[in-house]
Design a protein around this motif. Structure first.
Motif, short mmCIF file in Angstrom:
data_model
loop_
_atom_site.label_atom_id
_atom_site.label_comp_id
_atom_site.label_asym_id
_atom_site.label_seq_id
_atom_site.Cartn_x
_atom_site.Cartn_y
_atom_site.Cartn_z
N ILE A 30 0.84 -1.20 0.00
CA ILE A 30 0.00 0.00 0.00
C ILE A 30 0.87 1.25 0.00
N ARG A 31 1.89 1.25 0.84
CA ARG A 31 2.81 2.40 0.89
C ARG A 31 3.51 2.59 -0.44
N LEU A 32 3.90 1.51 -1.07
CA LEU A 32 4.56 1.58 -2.37
C LEU A 32 3.61 2.18 -3.42
N GLU A 33 2.37 1.72 -3.43
CA GLU A 33 1.38 2.25 -4.37
C GLU A 33 1.17 3.74 -4.15
N GLN A 34 1.11 4.17 -2.89
CA GLN A 34 0.94 5.59 -2.59
C GLN A 34 2.15 6.39 -3.05
N ALA A 35 3.34 5.87 -2.82
CA ALA A 35 4.56 6.57 -3.23
C ALA A 35 4.63 6.65 -4.75
N ALA A 37 2.07 6.70 -6.78
CA ALA A 37 1.05 7.67 -7.20
C ALA A 37 1.57 9.09 -7.01
N GLN A 38 2.22 9.35 -5.89
CA GLN A 38 2.79 10.67 -5.66
C GLN A 38 3.86 10.99 -6.70
N ILE A 44 3.79 14.49 -13.58
CA ILE A 44 2.80 15.22 -14.37
C ILE A 44 2.97 16.72 -14.15
N GLU A 45 3.14 17.13 -12.88
CA GLU A 45 3.34 18.54 -12.58
C GLU A 45 4.61 19.07 -13.26
#
Length: 83
Positions: A30-35, A37-38, A44-45
Motif C-alpha cells: 500500500i505504501r509503495l502504491e501511494q509513493a 502515485a505521488q 505530471i506537474e
C-alpha cells in the motif's frame, strides 16, 4: 533468526510469524502504491511546468516581441539595437 531457531518453533508460532509477515507485506505494498502515485503526480506537474515554460519561450521566440525578441536576437527593422 537462524535455521536452527526456526526449526524449534511450533507450527502455531510459525503460522503467527507468517501472518505477521503477510500483514507487513500488505502494508508495504500500500505504501509503495501511494509513493508511486505521488511520483506520477509530481512527474505530471513537472511535465506541465516544462510544457508551460516551453510554450512561453516559444511564444517569445516566435514574435511575441518585447524581451523575448531581444533574447532571441530578433528585432523589428525599426528597433535595431544601436551599435
Amino acid at each position: 533468526m537462524t535455521d536452527k531457531e526456526l526449526r524449534r518453533l511450533s507450527r502455531s508460532e510459525l503460522l503467527e510469524m507468517l501472518i505477521a509477515q503477510t500483514e507487513e507485506n500488505s502494508q508495504l505494498k500500500i505504501r509503495l502504491e501511494q509513493a508511486e502515485a505521488q511520483l506520477r503526480d509530481r512527474r505530471i506537474e513537472i511535465d506541465k511546468a516544462g510544457s508551460l515554460a516551453e510554450a512561453a519561450l516559444q511564444r517569445c521566440l516566435s514574435g511575441g516581441g518585447g524581451r523575448g525578441a531581444a533574447v532571441s536576437g530578433k528585432y523589428p527593422a525599426d528597433q535595431q539595437p544601436a551599435g
